[in-house]
Design a protein around this motif. Sequence first.
Motif, mmCIF file in Angstrom:
data_model
loop_
_atom_site.group_PDB
_atom_site.id
_atom_site.type_symbol
_atom_site.label_atom_id
_atom_site.label_comp_id
_atom_site.label_asym_id
_atom_site.label_seq_id
_atom_site.Cartn_x
_atom_site.Cartn_y
_atom_site.Cartn_z
ATOM 1 N N UNK A 346 0.836 -1.189 0.000
ATOM 2 C CA UNK A 346 0.000 0.000 0.000
ATOM 3 C C UNK A 346 0.876 1.245 0.000
ATOM 4 N N UNK A 347 0.396 2.270 -0.708
ATOM 5 C CA UNK A 347 1.023 3.570 -0.564
ATOM 6 C C UNK A 347 -0.038 4.450 0.087
ATOM 7 N N UNK A 348 0.277 5.017 1.205
ATOM 8 C CA UNK A 348 -0.679 5.878 1.885
ATOM 9 C C UNK A 348 -0.093 7.283 1.941
ATOM 10 N N UNK A 349 -0.838 8.241 1.412
ATOM 11 C CA UNK A 349 -0.366 9.618 1.443
ATOM 12 C C UNK A 349 -0.894 10.277 2.709
ATOM 13 N N UNK A 350 -0.032 11.062 3.335
ATOM 14 C CA UNK A 350 -0.454 11.765 4.543
ATOM 15 C C UNK A 350 -1.261 12.994 4.133
ATOM 16 N N UNK A 351 -2.392 13.178 4.774
ATOM 17 C CA UNK A 351 -3.197 14.379 4.525
ATOM 18 C C UNK A 351 -2.998 15.310 5.714
ATOM 19 N N UNK A 352 -2.736 16.558 5.407
ATOM 20 C CA UNK A 352 -2.395 17.486 6.480
ATOM 21 C C UNK A 352 -3.358 18.657 6.543
ATOM 22 N N UNK A 353 -3.465 19.235 7.705
ATOM 23 C CA UNK A 353 -4.288 20.432 7.834
ATOM 24 C C UNK A 353 -3.441 21.670 7.531
ATOM 25 N N UNK A 354 -4.032 22.836 7.768
ATOM 26 C CA UNK A 354 -3.345 24.075 7.397
ATOM 27 C C UNK A 354 -2.018 24.229 8.134
ATOM 28 N N UNK A 355 -1.944 23.663 9.330
ATOM 29 C CA UNK A 355 -0.718 23.801 10.111
ATOM 30 C C UNK A 355 0.311 22.736 9.763
ATOM 31 N N UNK A 356 -0.035 21.867 8.830
ATOM 32 C CA UNK A 356 0.908 20.824 8.460
ATOM 33 C C UNK A 356 0.795 19.576 9.318
ATOM 34 N N UNK A 357 -0.181 19.566 10.221
ATOM 35 C CA UNK A 357 -0.372 18.384 11.059
ATOM 36 C C UNK A 357 -1.060 17.296 10.243
#
Length: 907
Positions: A346-357
């Motif tokens: 699996x390749x899972x991309x990290x989804x981040x909020x405006x602060x980069x979290x």
Amino acid sequence: MNQNRQPAGAPALRRRWHFLLWPALALLLLLGWWTYTVIGVRREMAHAEQAANKDAAAFAEAYEQYITRSLAQMDQVTMQLKQSWEQSGGTLDLALLRRDGMFTDSAFVDVTIYDATGRLRSSTHRHHGADSVQSQDFFTHHQNNNSTALSIAVPRDQTGTSQSTVQFSRRLDGPDDTFGGALVLTVQASYFTSFYSSRTLGRNGLVALLGDGGNLRLERHGASATGLEDSSLLRQRPALEPDEGVRMLDGEQGFRDDRTRIMAWHRSSAYPVVALVAMDSGEALAAAMEVRAARHRNALLATVLLLPLSLWAAVLARRTQRRKHEEEEVRRAYRTATESANDGFYMAAALRDADGEIVDFEVVDCNERGAYFYGMRREELIGKRLSDSDSGVFGSALFETYVAAMASGFYEDDRQMPEDNRLKISWGHRRLVRVGNGLAITLQDISERKAHEEDLERLANQDALTALPNRHWLNHFLPGALAGARARGTAMALLFIDLDEFKHVNDTQGHAAGDMLLRQAAARLKSLLRPGDRVVRFGGDEFIVLLDPAESDAQVAAVADRILKAFTRPFEVGEESQSVGASIGISLFPRDGEDPESLIKHGDIAMYSGKSEGKGQYRFFDPALYTRLKSRARLKHQLFEAIEGDQLQLYYQPRVDTRTGVLCSMEALVRWVHPELGLIPPLDFIPLAESSGLILQIGEIVMAKACAQLAAWQAKGLPLVPVSINVSPKQFAHGNIHRQLAVHLARHQVDASLLEVEITESAMMGEQDEIIAELAAIRDLGVKLHVDDFGTGYSSLSQLQKLRMDVLKVDKAFTSELCNSQEGRVFFQAIVSMAHALGMSVVAEGVETLEQLRALQELECNEVQGYYVARPMPPADIEVCMRRRLLFPNPTDAAQPALRALVRIGA
Ligand code: C2E
Ligand code: CA
Ligand code: CA
């Protein structure tokens, strides 16, 4: 695999050129812009030109009308003057007329009348050199031409140059229509060109009046900067066909200032002149050209801005594309690598909020295998987020692991998958590697391996015979159970159970029977307990029961009682039913121990001490038991030292003929002469020696000492009697007694008939063939065999005969019963008569009274041994007995008075 890659290839190829989209769009836009600009500008220019043409044509027409009107005025003025002149008969004074207000307009330079000879007759102005005009063009024209029409001319000296005046002349008729002279009206040329206005025709505009003959050429223009103010701009007379028209005239061919102009002309309807108007095309189209320039500027600006911008966008797009491509490559590499390896990928991309979290993960790629694990197809799984699909199944555990892996770059573990029937995997080995802003995850199905491991673990934790958890399991289970009890603040009880007679069953009935018994015992134990309680087969015939929680001592005691009761019922072992009791030692957590080891040890100690005081009971652990046990350990150590330090000695107890009291044999009994504790009786250390194995050494020491003693007595010339030694069942089980006997007898050169062996009944049970062989081997040496403690075991006389035993030593319990009850006596009698019938002699042990002796004499028991006759004594003392031979203590008891003297020896 190929199936997946093939269709993916075409879009990938198409995607490769995606980055050119921006420049292409920009080019297209610019092309449109430019096209629009060029067409628009061209149209506008055409409009502007048209409008300018129209204006020019209108101006030309207006100019022509102005000219025609002006000429008509000249025509009329000259006509009236002619008439007036002719009517006045040549007396008209022009100067007078002027004074009267005629010809005052500044445009009128001069009005003059000449007679037929060319002499000046009248003029509005004074002429200085009043020369004849006979030779002038206008004069000859009218002289030769009788037309009265107005003639327009330019003074000869002016033709070809800038013309400043124009002459209008008319023939004057004399009487009879003869030539009567000419009238000349000289007008400022500017009068005809005053139509010019820079406001309407521009700074570089031009008006011109051109006569048909070519000599009239009046011109006015605004070529102020050209230095041509006074001269004509027109290079030559242009072709002006038809009567009116508009055309663009190239500066090089048309105008001396090289400007291109829009030229319009209009022929006068009444006079042979053409009115011409020209506007500088640059000026006429200035507005349009300005618009054109602005539009070009805009387009250029757009080009200048858009092209680099789009190129920049293309570069960016190309860069992201390349990065994506690289990521795709990595993915494909992973997928290829793992597809065949049967792993999920699996390749899972990290989804981040405006602060980069990181707030979530999205599956951006996976292989079919990986999707299969989740009960999906690849297309279904791709695009799924961790939060939307898996939270129900996985909780937030996955997310936290993923975030941790993002932080550290790598994570690996074995993971039990949650219970969910969608999942096709129960145990996975997962490996997470950070790749860019995401994770490459491989998941290996290790369900089978884990199942296998679990099987192995179960096997390791389970006793194969009884299917109960085993000692190994207990070792792993107890720490957690204790921690739980500690946390809850509850007590726990450990019951250490040992079957009392199991060894006997195993020895007599065989291992199969023993196994059967253990299985039943396990089942019985299980049936007695609450669901939360545990039974463990600790080993051999030992079981451990855990009561968790234990409410009180009384409750635990009740359970122990129940177990003991249950074990009093016999077990069905094959054909027979066997009774085995149990002994239980109880240790309590936390009172008797806080860790597994001490709890088990204390249970064991409690059990052991209970058993040693009588089987079939339970006992709570008591620290005193422990100290006793510790002293046992100390004792064992000391016993070991005793063997090494030769602290063991043999005492001898005589056996005498029942009837005569004559010494006939002796029993060797071991004593421990401790340097500090003094004499320690065998019952205080033989059991310990047996349980510790030291008995084997002690047995051989006894053998050696007995032989040595016999040899010593022999050397002293004492009358020897056979000496019997005690052989422990443990020694017997080893099966080499006959060899040791042979060795020691030979070493001390003692006759085998002087040595006898005492064996308890129980030692003769068990593996029959080996026992028979060992006993036979001993007998073959010439050593007699005694059955010790007869009556306490289970052997039958016929069995003993089969084993060819020589002597039965009836246990002292029966001797003491002899005079207590009739049954005791009957029992003893039965033994004696049967033994005799089978060819064995009988020894009564523990004869302590005369009464007993009498009874035994009556029963015809062969020999007696006991305190009544003599106590066991050291070799020095026994030598006295050997010499005396007769040992009955009381002469009155004896059959022969001669023996009286020998009483009380060794008492
Ligand atoms: P045992 O073989 O039955 O030995 C007889 C025991 O009864 C001896 O105790 C002896 O002192 C005692 N006895 C003799 N006459 C009387 C009597 O009239 N009344 C009473 N109450 N007792 C009497 P001892 O010497 O303390 O030995 C005890 C046991 O220790 C023996 O019982 C025997 O089983 C074992 N034993 C002694 N010596 C050895 C040895 O060298 N090897 C082995 N394996 N066991 C030994
Ligand atoms: Ca004995
Ligand atoms: Ca005995």
